[in-house]
Scaffold this motif. Structure first.
Motif: not given
Length: 347
Positions: A223-251
């Motif tokens: 559940h990422t923050l929606p891209p609204v007002d100044e929170r768009i930076g947090q939205w990008r950060s949330d997606l980046d954290k998901l990318s890092r999680q998906a890069s870990r070993p495993g299914n």
């Protein structure tokens, strides 16, 4: 040879009509062309552009209309221009470069898992419908975003715990709550750091009695923050954290409300680069995209009168295959539930 005067007079209205139709086709194509420029360039665009990019799939309609008008106008350069613009929209609508599940070696054991996910909109989703969909579709794993204690109590009263007895839950009334229901044992692994909405990571031990196999799955309730007002930076950060999680070993299964569509460069970057795709060609798989679900919107199902878009996604490691993707309506929430069957490599 000079045309007779009546013929010359007759050709002028035809020329005027041709110019008018062609001009109208160009006018209709202008907003499509403008948005296409932003879609084609993977930059960190400002807020208004990010929000408009969500509706890129619908640009195929004015692009098709522009081509029809151009054909009526019979100006070849206008026909070619609008045809090229329509071809680009179709390419983005049915992308050939999206991730696909890998073919596993012959004899590889897998465990089957039927998954459903839903953003319950502050826990207002109809509990009876959720339980009915779980029963009718044989759902074995359910993730809920914006989970509340009131919804949890309603689901219990509707009998969900008899179908999915294992539960890890963090209810909250401010849209940050989440829950995972399962027929299989659940182990809380952790929490993605510095995200306003909870994104819990859970290990699911999937047992397929029919195949006689067991598979470990790393589940992230997204559940990422929606891209609204100044929170768009947090939205990008949330997606980046998901990318890092998906890069870990495993299914991995990262499922839920991304508040992002495939037309956002940030979401495509998650799919393309989490596994080093630029170097290896290996990408995460968006089950909806792989199943041709670009025109199966998940939001808004209620409330705002906007064209439907796909912001709820089921993203998996490439070794996990999928089938039976579906979008299901649930009263009380502005999100649709998403459903699919996954085949996870055993071991």
């Amino acid at each position: 040879m000079m045309l007779p005067a009546p013929a010359l007079q007759e050709s002028r209205p035809r020329q005027s009509a041709s110019i008018a139709w062609s001009a109208l086709g160009l006018v209709v194509s202008l907003p499509v062309a403008g948005l296409s420029i932003f879609r084609a360039i993977p930059a960190e665009w400002p807020l208004v552009v990010v929000q408009l990019l969500s509706f890129t799939p619908w640009m195929v309609l004015p692009a098709a209309l522009a081509l029809v008008l151009a054909v009526v106008g019979r100006r070849w350069w206008v026909i070619l221009t609008t045809a090229a613009l329509l071809a680009v929209q179709l390419f983005w609508l049915f992308p050939l470069d999206s991730g696909k599940a890998e073919a596993l070696p012959a004899g590889t054991a897998t465990a089957s898992l039927k998954v459903m996910s839903l953003n319950s909109e502050y826990g207002e989703a109809d509990a009876a419908t959720i339980v009915r969909l779980v029963r009718e579709n044989g759902v074995q794993l359910l993730t809920i975003q914006e989970h509340t204690q009131r919804l949890e109590d309603a689901l219990s009263s509707a009998g969900l715990e008899h179908v999915l007895p294992n539960l890890l839950s963090q209810p909250n009334d401010d849209a940050s709550g989440g829950a995972v229901y399962s027929v299989f044992p659940l182990e809380a692994v952790g929490l993605l750091p510095d995200t306003p909405f909870r994104m819990d990571v859970t290990r699911v031990q999937v047992t397929d009695a029919g195949a006689g196999s067991t598979a470990a799955l790393n589940l992230t309730n997204v559940h990422t923050l929606p891209p609204v007002d100044e929170r768009i930076g947090q939205w990008r950060s949330d997606l980046d954290k998901l990318s890092r999680q998906a890069s870990r070993p495993g299914n991995h299964l990262l499922v839920g409300d991304y508040n992002a569509t495939y037309d956002h460069a940030e979401f495509r970057s998650l799919l393309d680069n989490a596994l080093g795709g630029q170097q290896t060609g290996t990408k995460l798989v968006d089950v909806g995209i792989a199943s041709g679900g670009r025109f199966s919107p998940t939001w808004p199902m209620e409330g705002q009168p906007l064209p439907g878009i796909v912001i709820d996604h089921m993203v998996t490691s490439p070794r996990i295959s999928n089938s039976g993707y579906a979008v299901l309506h649930v009263p009380g929430t502005d999100h649709a539930a998403i459903l699919a069957t996954l085949s996870i490599p055993a071991g």
